[in-house]
Design a protein around this motif. Structure first.
Motif, short mmCIF file in Angstrom:
data_model
loop_
_atom_site.label_atom_id
_atom_site.label_comp_id
_atom_site.label_asym_id
_atom_site.label_seq_id
_atom_site.Cartn_x
_atom_site.Cartn_y
_atom_site.Cartn_z
N GLU A 73 0.84 -1.21 0.00
CA GLU A 73 0.00 0.00 0.00
C GLU A 73 0.87 1.26 0.00
O GLU A 73 0.56 2.23 -0.69
N ALA A 74 1.95 1.24 0.75
CA ALA A 74 2.86 2.39 0.78
C ALA A 74 3.45 2.63 -0.61
O ALA A 74 3.55 3.77 -1.07
N GLU A 75 3.82 1.56 -1.29
CA GLU A 75 4.38 1.67 -2.65
C GLU A 75 3.35 2.27 -3.61
O GLU A 75 3.68 3.11 -4.44
N GLN A 76 2.09 1.86 -3.47
CA GLN A 76 1.03 2.41 -4.32
C GLN A 76 0.81 3.90 -4.02
O GLN A 76 0.61 4.70 -4.94
N LEU A 77 0.83 4.25 -2.74
CA LEU A 77 0.62 5.65 -2.36
C LEU A 77 1.79 6.55 -2.79
O LEU A 77 1.58 7.70 -3.17
N ILE A 78 3.01 6.03 -2.73
CA ILE A 78 4.18 6.80 -3.19
C ILE A 78 3.97 7.25 -4.63
O ILE A 78 4.32 8.36 -5.01
N ALA A 79 3.38 6.37 -5.44
CA ALA A 79 3.12 6.69 -6.85
C ALA A 79 2.14 7.85 -7.01
O ALA A 79 2.14 8.53 -8.04
N LEU A 80 1.31 8.12 -5.99
CA LEU A 80 0.33 9.21 -6.03
C LEU A 80 0.87 10.52 -5.46
O LEU A 80 0.18 11.54 -5.52
N CYS A 81 2.05 10.49 -4.88
CA CYS A 81 2.58 11.65 -4.17
C CYS A 81 2.90 12.81 -5.11
O CYS A 81 3.09 12.64 -6.31
N GLU A 82 2.95 13.99 -4.50
CA GLU A 82 3.38 15.18 -5.22
C GLU A 82 4.79 14.95 -5.75
O GLU A 82 5.52 14.10 -5.24
N GLU A 83 5.18 15.72 -6.74
CA GLU A 83 6.52 15.61 -7.30
C GLU A 83 7.57 15.87 -6.21
O GLU A 83 7.36 16.70 -5.33
N GLY A 84 8.68 15.16 -6.30
CA GLY A 84 9.77 15.40 -5.35
C GLY A 84 9.91 14.34 -4.28
O GLY A 84 10.12 14.66 -3.11
N VAL A 85 9.80 13.08 -4.64
CA VAL A 85 9.99 12.00 -3.68
C VAL A 85 11.44 12.04 -3.17
O VAL A 85 12.38 12.26 -3.94
N ILE A 86 11.61 11.87 -1.88
CA ILE A 86 12.90 12.01 -1.21
C ILE A 86 13.50 10.63 -0.92
O ILE A 86 12.80 9.74 -0.45
N GLY A 87 14.80 10.51 -1.17
CA GLY A 87 15.55 9.32 -0.79
C GLY A 87 16.62 9.70 0.21
O GLY A 87 17.28 10.74 0.07
#
Length: 156
Positions: A73-87
């Motif tokens: 579920e977290a992986e699916q939600l990450i795909a919906l996030c605003e631009e700029g995913v942080i690593g």
């Protein structure tokens, strides 16, 4: 559910030899409104959904609600996030009765290392190791939600 924390820049890599854990984190934001943020985080093999409220005037205290969610579920939600995913990689270092969480950022925030310490109250005393640098508590540009929009590499 109040979180009290202080943030600092990190001067060198000496914390790595003191770390008792090291975990890769990927996180994104479903909402970065100034009054509240909604974060999705994958920490190792675990997923989390977190809601944070607006910080108090000093920037040390704010509401935080967090719930573990299934990794898929977290992986699916990450795909919906605003631009700029942080690593980033999070290191944990024990200092007396506290634990510092030190985040070494990658990608557009590479070169930035921030240490956070959670406290029981705003005036609580704590040890400051030699690798701890300038305090940045309350400086909005160092919030992860802002780093996702205005990455460290774009600062002048």
């Amino acid at each position: 559910m109040q979180e009290i924390e202080r943030k600092f820049l990190v001067k060198n890599f000496n914390f790595k030899t003191e770390a008792f854990s090291k975990t890769r984190i990927t996180q994104g934001f479903l909402n970065t409104h100034p009054e509240r943020t909604v974060r999705v985080r994958i920490k190792g093999e675990q997923g989390f959904l977190t809601i944070k409220g607006k910080s108090n005037q000093s920037g040390t205290t704010r509401f935080e609600w967090e719930k573990e969610i299934p990794l898929a579920e977290a992986e699916q939600l990450i795909a919906l996030c605003e631009e700029g995913v942080i690593g980033k990689t999070r290191y944990e270092v024990k200092q007396d009765k506290h634990t510092y969480e030190i985040d070494e950022f990658y990608g557009e925030n590479e070169g930035l290392i921030i240490a956070e310490i959670e406290l029981q109250d705003e005036d609580e005393a704590f040890l400051k190791p030699d690798w701890l640098g300038e305090e940045v508590t309350g400086l909005v540009k160092y919030y992860n939600s802002q780093l996702s929009k205005h990455p460290y590499k774009t600062w002048k």
